[in-house]
Design a protein around this motif. Structure first.
Motif, PDB file in Angstrom:
ATOM      1  N   GLY A   1       0.787  -1.228   0.000  1.00 46.29           N
ATOM      2  CA  GLY A   1       0.000   0.000   0.000  1.00 46.29           C
ATOM      3  C   GLY A   1       0.816   1.274   0.000  1.00 46.29           C
ATOM      4  O   GLY A   1       0.256   2.376   0.019  1.00 46.29           O
ATOM      5  N   ARG A   2       2.132   1.155  -0.002  1.00 46.27           N
ATOM      6  CA  ARG A   2       3.016   2.319  -0.051  1.00 46.27           C
ATOM      7  C   ARG A   2       3.648   2.418  -1.438  1.00 46.27           C
ATOM      8  O   ARG A   2       3.815   1.409  -2.121  1.00 46.27           O
ATOM      9  CB  ARG A   2       4.105   2.223   1.014  1.00 46.27           C
ATOM     10  CG  ARG A   2       3.586   2.244   2.445  1.00 46.27           C
ATOM     11  CD  ARG A   2       4.747   2.199   3.430  1.00 46.27           C
ATOM     12  NE  ARG A   2       4.329   2.439   4.790  1.00 46.27           N
ATOM     13  CZ  ARG A   2       3.943   1.502   5.645  1.00 46.27           C
ATOM     14  NH1 ARG A   2       3.943   0.233   5.242  1.00 46.27           N
ATOM     15  NH2 ARG A   2       3.561   1.800   6.865  1.00 46.27           N
ATOM     16  N   SER A   3       4.032   3.629  -1.813  1.00 41.35           N
ATOM     17  CA  SER A   3       4.551   3.822  -3.160  1.00 41.35           C
ATOM     18  C   SER A   3       5.523   5.001  -3.194  1.00 41.35           C
ATOM     19  O   SER A   3       5.266   6.044  -2.591  1.00 41.35           O
ATOM     20  CB  SER A   3       3.389   4.084  -4.122  1.00 41.35           C
ATOM     21  OG  SER A   3       3.853   4.241  -5.440  1.00 41.35           O
ATOM     22  N   ILE A   4       6.636   4.836  -3.902  1.00 47.32           N
ATOM     23  CA  ILE A   4       7.622   5.910  -4.038  1.00 47.32           C
ATOM     24  C   ILE A   4       8.120   5.981  -5.479  1.00 47.32           C
ATOM     25  O   ILE A   4       8.005   5.018  -6.238  1.00 47.32           O
ATOM     26  CB  ILE A   4       8.845   5.716  -3.111  1.00 47.32           C
ATOM     27  CG1 ILE A   4       9.589   4.417  -3.449  1.00 47.32           C
ATOM     28  CG2 ILE A   4       8.443   5.786  -1.646  1.00 47.32           C
ATOM     29  CD1 ILE A   4      10.916   4.256  -2.727  1.00 47.32           C
ATOM     30  N   VAL A   5       8.663   7.132  -5.835  1.00 45.62           N
ATOM     31  CA  VAL A   5       9.501   7.259  -7.026  1.00 45.62           C
ATOM     32  C   VAL A   5      10.828   7.833  -6.536  1.00 45.62           C
ATOM     33  O   VAL A   5      10.849   8.707  -5.665  1.00 45.62           O
ATOM     34  CB  VAL A   5       8.875   8.142  -8.113  1.00 45.62           C
ATOM     35  CG1 VAL A   5       7.682   7.453  -8.741  1.00 45.62           C
ATOM     36  CG2 VAL A   5       8.494   9.503  -7.588  1.00 45.62           C
TER      37      VAL A   5
END
Length: 483
Positions: free
Chosen positions: A259-263
């Motif tokens: 459920g977490r997201s990064i670029v």
């Protein structure tokens, strides 16, 4: 005799002692000189080496989790191809091209240095093959071919790329080519590349799956992905690698897990191994810190890049010849992100404020300005232009004297987009276009309907030319002509 020998021995010992001290001093002095020289040499080498820059963004909220010189100018190298792919996806979404459209390989494209797919001049690849070639092998020849296919020529495509960068809020990025091979005017920042990474994911979830390709079959070749983090680091699903001697090793990465997201972006790595190791650490450290809440709409969608003059692309007739035997199945990898129409701006939200370009440094003077159409200006709530007629049914307004002089600011395959272009120009031009009459001109180009966006009502050539020159100073590309 013993006394004399003893005295001689004593004097000899004292002399040897002084010599030893002198020798030690010389050694210390030489060592100090060597250290100083080494330090200077190391400093010079450090200055010659690409400087490191990096950033990690929470892809759901826009919060910067980590940064080091995120706005320092760097060379993008093959990260450039992310913008080439952005414009390719945009053309696909608007229906200008299809995945099976044939992209011709010109002599100019075929002569590009490696990495390359190696298609001979006069040959072609499908749009899907071109996408896969850029994602996996980072093929320079295919990138050039795509740029020529979409923009007419490489120089013009560079202007379109830069205009799109501005529209996405990439205020310090300038493009000159579609591939990223060395050009001293082609510069970017870690923050700008993070914005582009987020935009690719957010705006084109139906095509983003291509960045997760592990291998690509082209003829007898089985081409592996240069991005070694895909498939080896849990949560990583793309995006792109890059390297030139001047840029160092670059990497843009997308990751989502639990459920977490990064670029994340790393620029100026000393080697691909060092760059990959740094990115692995960044993902491991900052992905667990990312938020599970937030809608992820960080970058406002922009309309398709305006076309300076109609560019004919190859027929979209379906062709299965030479399609890859294996490849990704494009899908909406981010279920909570709804694809946005190519001509409809996404709603603003707090996440956009977290990446507000107003707080960022202005583009430095060392990057030459580009005469381009800033399609950022197409995203507008202006209501100044209410009644726009189509010139196919109503002639352009004209005044007495040298009647018929108009300013054209662009053309589009969609009349609504042409109208938006006129509205945006009025907003930005202000009093310069206060008395000008906006209108569109419908025309056909190789069987495709197009619309020119124009202003009329000028008192003659001088008035139209002067107004156009003033508009160019405001960042609006245009040209004056006799209707």
């Amino acid at each position: 005799m013993r006394l004399k020998s003893s005295a001689v021995f004593k004097k000899l010992s004292e002399a040897l002692g002084r010599a030893a001290i002198a020798t030690s001093f010389v050694k210390v002095f030489v060592f100090a000189i060597a250290v100083a020289t080494t330090s200077v040499a190391t400093t010079q080498v450090a200055k010659a080496d690409p400087k490191y820059a990096g950033i990690v963004l929470d892809a759901k909220t826009g919060k910067v989790l980590y940064s080091e010189d995120p706005d320092g100018l760097r060379y993008p190298a093959s990260l450039t191809k992310m913008m080439t792919l952005y414009l390719t996806f945009e053309a696909l979404s608007s229906g200008r091209i299809s995945l099976n459209s044939n992209v011709p390989i010109s002599a100019n494209a075929a002569k590009e240095p490696p990495s390359k797919l190696g298609v001979r001049a006069g040959g072609s690849v499908t749009v899907e093959q071109a996408i896969l070639a850029l994602v996996t092998r980072s093929a320079n020849d295919v990138a050039t071919a795509l740029g020529e296919y979409l923009g007419g020529n490489e120089e013009r495509f560079g202007r379109i790329m830069t205009a799109k960068a501005r529209a996405l809020g990439m205020t310090r990025t300038t493009y000159r080519n579609a591939h990223g091979l060395p050009n001293t005017a082609q510069m970017t920042t870690a923050r700008d590349q993070a914005r582009l990474s987020a935009a690719l994911r957010q705006h084109f979830p139906q095509y983003y799956g291509y960045f997760n390709t592990r291998t690509f079959n082209f003829g007898k070749q089985v081409i592996g992905n240069h991005n070694r983090l895909v498939g080896t680091v849990r949560g990583v699903d793309g995006i792109k690698t890059g390297y030139t001697r001047a840029a160092g090793s670059n990497l843009a990465t997308s990751a989502q897990l639990d459920g977490r997201s990064i670029v994340a972006v790393v620029l100026g790595g000393r080697s691909s191994a060092a760059r990959d190791a740094t990115m692995r650490k960044l993902v491991a450290e900052y992905l667990p810190q990312a938020s599970r809440s937030g809608n992820g709409n960080l970058i406002a969608a922009t309309p398709s890049a305006p076309i300076e003059e109609p560019v004919t692309v190859a027929s979209t007739a379906r062709s299965t010849a030479g399609l890859p035997n294996a490849g990704p199945v494009p899908q909406a990898r981010y279920a909570d992100e709804t694809p946005v129409s190519a001509f409809a701006p996404a709603p603003a939200n707090a996440a956009v404020a977290a990446m507000d370009v107003a707080t960022r440094p202005k583009t430095p003077k060392l990057v030459p300005p580009v005469d381009m159409k800033p399609d950022r200006s197409l995203v507008t709530n202006s209501t100044k232009v209410d009644n726009i007629v189509t010139a196919s049914t109503a002639p352009a307004p004209a005044t007495s004297g040298n009647a018929g002089w108009v300013i054209q600011i662009g053309a589009s395959p969609d009349e609504g987009s042409a109208n938006n272009l006129l509205k945006a120009a009025q907003d930005k031009g202000g009093v310069l276009l206060g008395k000008a009459k906006p209108f569109t001109v419908a025309f056909s180009k190789d069987g495709s309907q197009m619309y020119r966006a124009r202003f009329g009502g000028f008192g003659g050539q001088n008035e139209a030319v002067n107004a156009c020159n003033a508009l160019k100073k405001k960042g609006i590309s245009c040209w004056a002509s006799l209707q």
